[in-house]
Design a protein around this motif. Structure first.
Motif, PDB file in Angstrom:
ATOM      1  N   GLU A   1      99.338   8.914  38.729  1.00 15.47           N
ATOM      2  CA  GLU A   1      98.418   7.829  38.375  1.00 15.47           C
ATOM      3  C   GLU A   1      97.567   7.416  39.571  1.00 15.47           C
ATOM      4  OE1 GLU A   1      99.306   4.617  35.356  1.00 15.47           O
ATOM      5  OE2 GLU A   1      99.526   3.493  37.212  1.00 15.47           O
TER       6      GLU A   1
ATOM      7  N   LEU B   1     103.928   7.868  39.018  1.00 16.78           N
ATOM      8  CA  LEU B   1     103.209   6.957  39.912  1.00 16.78           C
ATOM      9  C   LEU B   1     102.258   7.727  40.820  1.00 16.78           C
ATOM     10  CD1 LEU B   1     106.143   4.560  40.804  1.00 16.78           C
ATOM     11  CD2 LEU B   1     104.048   3.933  39.594  1.00 16.78           C
TER      12      LEU B   1
ATOM     13  N   VAL C   1     107.868   6.552  52.320  1.00 19.20           N
ATOM     14  CA  VAL C   1     106.905   7.223  51.466  1.00 19.20           C
ATOM     15  C   VAL C   1     105.685   7.503  52.320  1.00 19.20           C
ATOM     16  CG1 VAL C   1     105.373   7.012  49.473  1.00 19.20           C
ATOM     17  CG2 VAL C   1     107.726   6.190  49.331  1.00 19.20           C
TER      18      VAL C   1
ATOM     19  N   GLY D   1     110.935  11.568  37.643  1.00 19.92           N
ATOM     20  CA  GLY D   1     109.829  11.450  36.693  1.00 19.92           C
ATOM     21  C   GLY D   1     108.981  10.216  36.935  1.00 19.92           C
ATOM     22  N   LEU D   2     109.640   9.103  37.237  1.00 15.53           N
ATOM     23  CA  LEU D   2     108.894   7.873  37.529  1.00 15.53           C
ATOM     24  C   LEU D   2     108.048   8.047  38.776  1.00 15.53           C
ATOM     25  CD1 LEU D   2     111.670   5.260  36.747  1.00 15.53           C
ATOM     26  CD2 LEU D   2     109.431   5.365  35.656  1.00 15.53           C
TER      27      LEU D   2
ATOM     28  N   LEU E   1     115.205  10.670  35.861  1.00 13.68           N
ATOM     29  CA  LEU E   1     114.364   9.508  35.574  1.00 13.68           C
ATOM     30  C   LEU E   1     113.636   9.055  36.845  1.00 13.68           C
ATOM     31  CD1 LEU E   1     113.560   7.540  33.359  1.00 13.68           C
ATOM     32  CD2 LEU E   1     115.600   6.194  33.857  1.00 13.68           C
ATOM     33  N   ALA E   2     114.362   9.006  37.941  1.00 13.95           N
ATOM     34  CA  ALA E   2     113.743   8.585  39.209  1.00 13.95           C
ATOM     35  C   ALA E   2     112.637   9.552  39.608  1.00 13.95           C
ATOM     36  CB  ALA E   2     114.805   8.515  40.303  1.00 13.95           C
TER      37      ALA E   2
END
Lengths: 424, 374
Positions: A422, A419, A145, A414-415, A411-412
């Motif tokens: 945020e 993050l 990342v 979107g999560l 889902l991955a």
């Protein structure tokens, strides 16, 4: 076998040797009678359709630094996630293609830009066995990342991504594992390859110079371009002449960097930047040179350019002793290996110019060796055997549903987006 | 206790501890873990996986341990905690039970568990911090939904099968003490939050009866409102009680009132103010009469006039409080029946046995469970 090939780019869209090697392997496997389907990214321009190429993936292009710099920070982060971890539309494209094509095995190439981790997870979930052609440190890229490997992610990659890894050098394997990303499946070493047919190469005479040197690829300091320019200056001050032509696009530096460097070392009359050429034209130009210089940085996984130049132009490979290709060639037999410093490069040039080393027999052996040992038709049967082994390997669990794979990817993604948002 | 042969990971964004949150949902997860272990004689082992600033591990009870994963960044809503370490943390589990499914924690849990091909159960404890999973049908990634009331089950919109397992109260811990103290008050136990309707209880409280309000004041404005309303009445606030103190309060109360509301005193609406009402069951377990508003799941746990009371209006509540304060024989009779009902249906061992049966079924059918269906 029905072989599904995954690659971020595919000719005529290429970034470097990774994509060209992919296409050469695809052609060789098709010549061996296999049904091969390539799933790659959509092209930036018009590309005539080909039956065996599906351009359904979307690339998150984070390499264009100028374009990236103009984007808001949160967008950059989102693109980073889509490039490395997961991009749900690409997983959906993969799931649809698997459902339609029903491959025996996936032959994975460069996944950077595609959300590669998600694609490997999807193959696992769909029960498609895979072999991953590693021409670069892509697994560590996919476990990162913002440029840094996430240890927990890398650990899970090691635990779950069990397939066949075909690496072009042992130092590449060491590099990936050194970054904390275990390769826990079957790991095999196979060199990269050349394609085409041999033809006579010109006989040249170097004595008294000038020594004509070519280098090609991504023109950036880490490829040793700055070192070559400095070496040309050292040779010139020794009252000898080396002429260096660079082919390729300049990258990672501003437009004044290389002109200033040429002025600094007073080699404006010895060094030329000739821009990018298409692959066929580049190969044709190799016949104009005595040597191909490849003083790339420490972590070059392989380096296809020197063996292509040896095969098609009879050029003497002068390569960094630490690059991946150095594992496959012998110093003084097939190449000259140098430390990636200007002084060492200049010494190698002077050894040739002052006749301390006769380049001809080395270049001849390199030429013969590349056609004998590095030709794709020689290597393809070994690739074929690895792919067949992978296809025949027992499945750890029954295949999951395509709909579930896509839902997991959404889902991955979107999560990850929540993050990133945020944190912004 | 037998050697554990099956390990279950309970993923919960918060856990029942001062360091995290003291709510019924958090207590429920801990109790169900204990019930599962006890009901199976230790055949199951449970690791509660939750989040905190720094990593930690500690045993909670035999067969039940807590693992705290470090959060990368503190989220705005604690239910949205996630950690890169989660996939590794569940890797050795045979089955994953995701609590608080409609949170980022729950969504990440469903993702990681299904990606690892684990059998997965999901539960909702009423905390909704993320709608991502709901919008993607994430509950379909679970093999079963475990609800603890029919009311709770009715809220799910998913084709995934739903199993209702009521209860989960620790009847051993919450038992009437011996010797029994005199019952002399009305009691409320729970978090001091507006949807609990404590303001209504204070308004309905007859001036001659004492009330103890016991719970953590998670909402300072609401706590201030409660104190204003209590002025002139015999109301005591206890905000730092531990389990022993709470049990003692149950034993000293005629009744424990849970007056939760669909619309709170600020006009805010709640779809599911109580999915069970664990403090009602704790009180029942201590032979203290439960009184609940006829709201959400609470009527499912009380047989009116036999094991407790339901009310619809404040006048009704006022009358009930006066009656119980003056009828010790009614308190004794209804309280005894309440505990019998708990032991029969709501004890954590009873709920744990039902949970074990569900897990056994899932684990025994796990291989080849899913096929390439689409």
């Amino acid at each position: 076998m029905k072989i599904l090939v995954l690659s971020n780019f595919y000719p005529p869209e290429v970034v470097g040797g990774y994509e060209l090697a992919c296409a050469q392997a695809v052609d060789a496997l098709r010549r061996l009678g296999h049904e091969v389907l390539v799933l790659t990214a959509s092209a930036r321009g018009f590309v005539p359709p080909e039956d065996h190429v599906l351009r359904r993936f979307t690339i998150a292009d984070i390499w264009n630094r100028h374009a990236m710099a103009r984007r808001p920070a949160v967008v950059q982060r989102l693109m980073d996630v889509r490039s490395r971890l997961v991009h749900a539309p690409n997983v959906a494209a993969l799931a649809e293609t698997v459902a339609d094509f029903r491959p025996d095995v996936a032959y994975v190439h460069n996944l950077t830009g595609l959300g590669g981790l998600g694609l490997i997870a999807a193959l696992n979930h769909l029960g498609v066995p895979w072999a991953w052609q590693l021409g670069d440190s892509v697994p560590s890229y996919c476990c990162s990342v913002w440029g840094r490997v996430v240890p927990a992610l890398a650990e899970r990659f090691g635990a779950e991504a069990r397939g066949t890894f075909i690496a072009v050098s042992s130092r590449l394997v060491e590099e990936i594992e050194g970054l904390g990303v275990p390769l826990n499946g079957r790991v095999e070493l196979l060199p990269y390859w050349v394609d085409g047919r041999p033809r006579p190469v010109p006989r040249r005479r170097i004595r008294n110079g000038p020594l004509r040197v070519v280098s090609a690829g991504r023109l950036t300091p880490y490829k040793g371009i700055d070192l070559l320019i400095e070496a040309a200056g050292i040779v010139k001050r020794s009252r000898w002449s080396v002429e260096i032509d660079f082919f390729g696009a300049e990258a990672d530096v501003d437009e004044n960097h290389y002109p200033a460097l040429l002025q600094q070392h007073e080699v404006e009359d010895r060094v030329r930047f000739l821009g990018p050429l298409d692959h066929a034209s580049l190969i044709e130009r190799y016949r104009d040179y005595e040597a191909f210089a490849f003083p790339t940085w420490e972590r070059e996984p392989f380096g296809i350019g020197p063996i292509e130049a040896a095969a098609h132009g009879g050029c003497l490979p002068i390569i960094s002793q630490s690059c991946g290709l150095a594992e496959w060639l012998v110093h003084g037999v097939h190449c000259l290996k140098v430390k990636p410093t200007a002084e060492d490069l200049a010494r190698a040039f002077l050894d040739l110019l002052e006749w301390r080393i006769d380049p001809r027999p080395i270049a001849d052996r390199a030429h013969a060796s590349t056609w004998r040992d590095f030709h794709i038709d020689v290597i393809a049967p070994r690739l074929e055997a690895l792919l067949r082994d992978a296809a025949d390997s027992p499945r750890a669990s029954p295949p999951g549903a395509a709909s579930e794979v896509v839902r997991l990817a959404l889902l991955a993604e979107g999560l990850a987006e929540s993050l990133v948002a945020e944190a912004a | 206790m037998a050697d554990a042969t099956r390990t279950v990971a309970f993923l919960t964004p918060l856990y029942f501890d001062e360091a995290s949150c003291l709510g019924g949902g958090e207590r429920y997860a801990t109790n169900m873990a204990a019930g599962l272990v006890e009901a199976t004689g230790g055949r199951y082992r449970v690791e509660l996986i939750s989040y905190g600033v720094s990593p930690a591990r500690k045993p909670l009870r035999p067969g039940v341990s807590l693992r705290v994963l470090p959060v990368g960044a503190r989220p705005k809503d604690p239910l949205d905690a996630v950690s890169w370490d989660l996939p590794e943390a569940i890797a050795d589990a045979d089955l994953v039970h995701v609590h608080m499914a409609f949170s980022r924690s729950g969504e990440f849990g469903l993702l990681a568990a299904r990606q690892q091909r684990k059998p997965v159960c999901a539960s909702d404890h009423g905390g909704h911090s993320s709608w991502l999973g709901a919008s993607l049908g994430s509950l379909e990634l679970a093999d079963r939904i475990v609800a603890y009331s029919d009311f709770g089950a009715s809220l799910f919109r998913t084709p995934t099968p739903i199993v209702v397992i009521r209860g989960g109260v620790d009847a051993d811990r919450f038992a009437p003490p011996e010797p029994r103290p005199t019952r002399d008050r009305v009691l409320y136990v729970g978090r001091l939050l507006a949807h609990k309707g404590i303001d209504r209880l204070i308004r309905a409280l007859p001036p001659e009866l004492p009330l103890t309000v016991c719970g953590r004041p998670y909402d300072p404005d609401y706590f201030a409102l409660l104190r204003r309303l209590a002025a002139g009445k015999d109301v005591t606030f206890v905000t730092d009680a531990d389990d022993d103190a709470v049990r003692d309060l149950y034993a000293r109360a005629w009744c424990n009132v849970l007056p939760s509301v669909y619309v709170d005193c600020y006009g805010r609406r709640y779809r599911a103010p109580e999915l069970m009402g664990l403090t009602l069951l704790e009180a029942m377990s201590c032979e203290t009469v439960p009184i609940a508003s006829r709201v959400a799941a609470m009527p499912e746990f009380i047989a009116p006039a036999r094991s407790g009371y339901l009310f619809d209006s404040l006048d009704e509540l006022t009358a009930l409080l006066r009656r119980l304060a003056s009828e010790p024989e009614t308190v004794e009779r209804v309280g005894r029946e309440a505990r019998r009902q708990v032991l029969r249906a709501f004890d954590l061992k009873v709920a744990g046995a039902k949970l074990a049966a569900l897990y056994d079924e899932l684990l025994e059918s796990a291989p080849g469970r899913r096929s390439l269906a689409s």
